[in-house]
Design a protein around this motif. Structure first.
Motif, PDB file in Angstrom:
ATOM      1  N   PHE A 159      -9.034   2.944 -26.365  1.00  0.00           N
ATOM      2  CA  PHE A 159      -9.065   2.643 -27.801  1.00  0.00           C
ATOM      3  C   PHE A 159      -7.676   2.324 -28.342  1.00  0.00           C
ATOM      4  O   PHE A 159      -7.535   1.541 -29.271  1.00  0.00           O
ATOM      5  N   SER A 211     -22.092   7.905 -28.897  1.00  0.00           N
ATOM      6  CA  SER A 211     -22.754   6.761 -28.270  1.00  0.00           C
ATOM      7  C   SER A 211     -24.029   7.242 -27.603  1.00  0.00           C
ATOM      8  O   SER A 211     -24.102   8.343 -27.067  1.00  0.00           O
ATOM      9  N   MET A 252     -14.302   0.302 -21.336  1.00  0.00           N
ATOM     10  CA  MET A 252     -14.371   1.749 -21.502  1.00  0.00           C
ATOM     11  C   MET A 252     -14.525   2.425 -20.132  1.00  0.00           C
ATOM     12  O   MET A 252     -15.308   1.975 -19.317  1.00  0.00           O
ATOM     13  N   MET A 262     -11.275   8.251 -32.325  1.00  0.00           N
ATOM     14  CA  MET A 262     -12.248   7.222 -31.915  1.00  0.00           C
ATOM     15  C   MET A 262     -12.911   7.664 -30.615  1.00  0.00           C
ATOM     16  O   MET A 262     -14.136   7.557 -30.451  1.00  0.00           O
ATOM     17  N   ALA A 263     -12.096   8.178 -29.695  1.00  0.00           N
ATOM     18  CA  ALA A 263     -12.646   8.620 -28.401  1.00  0.00           C
ATOM     19  C   ALA A 263     -13.675   9.733 -28.601  1.00  0.00           C
ATOM     20  O   ALA A 263     -14.758   9.706 -28.001  1.00  0.00           O
ATOM     21  N   THR A 287     -19.101  -0.461 -31.360  1.00  0.00           N
ATOM     22  CA  THR A 287     -19.677   0.666 -30.611  1.00  0.00           C
ATOM     23  C   THR A 287     -20.612   1.572 -31.410  1.00  0.00           C
ATOM     24  O   THR A 287     -21.649   1.990 -30.916  1.00  0.00           O
ATOM     25  N   LEU A 288     -20.242   1.958 -32.609  1.00  0.00           N
ATOM     26  CA  LEU A 288     -21.086   2.901 -33.371  1.00  0.00           C
ATOM     27  C   LEU A 288     -21.763   2.229 -34.571  1.00  0.00           C
ATOM     28  O   LEU A 288     -22.054   2.888 -35.577  1.00  0.00           O
ATOM     29  N   HIS A 304     -24.457   3.861 -36.980  1.00  0.00           N
ATOM     30  CA  HIS A 304     -24.287   5.319 -37.038  1.00  0.00           C
ATOM     31  C   HIS A 304     -23.660   5.710 -38.363  1.00  0.00           C
ATOM     32  O   HIS A 304     -22.898   4.942 -38.948  1.00  0.00           O
ATOM     33  N   TYR A 354     -16.826   8.385 -30.182  1.00  0.00           N
ATOM     34  CA  TYR A 354     -17.525   7.569 -29.180  1.00  0.00           C
ATOM     35  C   TYR A 354     -18.240   8.460 -28.155  1.00  0.00           C
ATOM     36  O   TYR A 354     -19.429   8.262 -27.853  1.00  0.00           O
ATOM     37  N   LEU A 355     -17.514   9.463 -27.651  1.00  0.00           N
ATOM     38  CA  LEU A 355     -18.097  10.284 -26.578  1.00  0.00           C
ATOM     39  C   LEU A 355     -19.302  11.089 -27.053  1.00  0.00           C
ATOM     40  O   LEU A 355     -20.284  11.205 -26.332  1.00  0.00           O
ATOM     41  N   THR A 407     -10.440   7.648 -22.447  1.00  0.00           N
ATOM     42  CA  THR A 407     -11.158   6.893 -23.478  1.00  0.00           C
ATOM     43  C   THR A 407     -10.206   6.565 -24.628  1.00  0.00           C
ATOM     44  O   THR A 407     -10.217   5.452 -25.160  1.00  0.00           O
ATOM     45  N   LEU A 463     -14.815   1.903 -35.286  1.00  0.00           N
ATOM     46  CA  LEU A 463     -15.961   1.871 -34.368  1.00  0.00           C
ATOM     47  C   LEU A 463     -17.195   1.267 -35.042  1.00  0.00           C
ATOM     48  O   LEU A 463     -18.291   1.307 -34.499  1.00  0.00           O
TER      49      LEU A 463
END
Ligand code: NCD
Length: 331
Positions: free
Chosen positions: A32, A328, A1, A320-321, A45-46, A49, A324-325, A28, A73
């Motif tokens: 992905f 995370s 990443m 996804m980006a 990653t998530l 969540h 994630y941004l 990002t 994710l």
């Protein structure tokens, strides 16, 4: 990443996005997209969540795309559809949002037919002092930031698949054609394209592109690169990309067009009209499409010119980006 600093908590509009933020999303999303080409298309990653898709208005691609993005994710997803919810029993939007909050939701993805609803929910979450992020998935005629970003990613990756960056659009001519008045997609795209340094040309009949529309953009917009036309030809002349928009009949409150046939004749995009553009021009449409109205069926299905399927694919990597941004670091 990629190592990016990201400070935005909610994504509600592209109006105040910075070049760094656009590039963080593009880079990002490119990572992905690579994940999505692997045999195992999932990353942890998530994990842990909860992403709730709160769609108070119909949707096919945006809702499904956010859902698959969250699942790729490894987040847990909750799907809400207004028609089968307790809103039919009179529950308010804010109470619905608070119910999802009480279930441990970390990110709320919100679509509503009224402009401003995602912002109102974001303000309520901030007032409550909870760390829930809100992502606008389309609010009325206001904005559709994730669509604007996936359109940007689609175009930038076509120009440079390895390193999509905002600056790649500098000097490109991009036409946005169709029902601009009712389009949240156009409004989000205008912000990102202007920020990229592209030349943006809007084309529509006066009823769908009223004079006051240009005022909406000032004072932030560099008007040297922003043009409006009530004819198609000047917008398409030498264009590198043509973004077509659906005639959003559900938002029209008056008869704004003589007939769909006449509209197609004057503003519909077909292979014929593309002769005015650059030879390697590409055509986009956010979907859903009224075939034979804003774009001909033949052009829509022609892979030499049409980026429509690629927009849908890009949508997953871009969402996804975004998740994630903003997501995370929450757990
Ligand atoms: C757009 C929307 O809902 O704003 N579609 C989408 O999200 N893919 C455009 C439209 O409805 O015409």
């Amino acid at each position: 990443m990629p190592t990016t600093t990201w400070n935005r908590h909610h994504i509600l509009s592209l109006a105040d996005f910075t070049a760094d933020e656009y590039n963080a999303v593009l880079q990002t999303a490119a990572s992905f997209r690579e994940v999505l080409s692997r045999r195992t298309k999932k990353v942890p990653t998530l994990q842990g969540h909860v992403v709730a898709n709160l769609f108070f208005e119909p949707s096919t691609r945006t809702r499904s795309s956010f859902e698959i993005a969250a699942k790729r994710l490894s987040a847990d997803t909750l799907n809400f559809a207004a028609a089968t919810s307790s809103m039919t029993k009179g529950e308010t939007i804010l109470d619905t949002a608070k119910t999802y909050l009480a279930m441990g939701t970390d990110i709320m993805v919100i679509r509503h037919k009224e402009a401003g609803v995602p912002q109102a929910i974001a303000q309520e979450m901030d007032r409550l002092g909870v760390r829930v992020s809100v992502l606008n998935a389309g609010d009325g005629q206001h904005e559709h930031p994730s669509q604007g970003l996936l359109d940007l990613f689609t175009i930038c990756t076509l120009i440079n698949p390895e390193n999509p960056r905002l600056e790649l659009l500098q000097g490109k001519k991009i036409a946005i054609v169709g029902d601009i008045l009712h389009s949240r997609v156009a409004r989000s795209n205008i912000w990102s394209l202007i920020a990229s340094g592209a030349e943006v040309h809007l084309a529509a009949p006066p009823t769908l592109l009223p004079k006051f529309f240009a005022d909406y953009l000032t004072p932030q917009v560099n008007t040297d690169k922003f043009f409006t036309h009530w004819q198609l030809a000047p917008a398409l002349e030498n264009a590198d990309f043509v973004m077509t928009l659906r005639l959003q009949k559900e938002r029209m409150t008056a008869h704004l067009l003589p007939s769909l046939r006449e509209y197609h004749q004057l503003f519909g995009i077909t292979h014929n009209q593309l002769q005015w553009c650059k030879p390697n021009v590409k055509v986009l449409h956010p979907g859903p499409v009224n075939r034979g109205v804003e774009i001909s069926s033949e052009l829509m299905d022609d892979p030499e010119f049409s980026l429509i399927q690629s927009q849908v694919t890009s949508g997953v990597a871009v969402r996804m980006a975004l998740l994630y941004l903003i997501g995370s670091g929450k757990v």
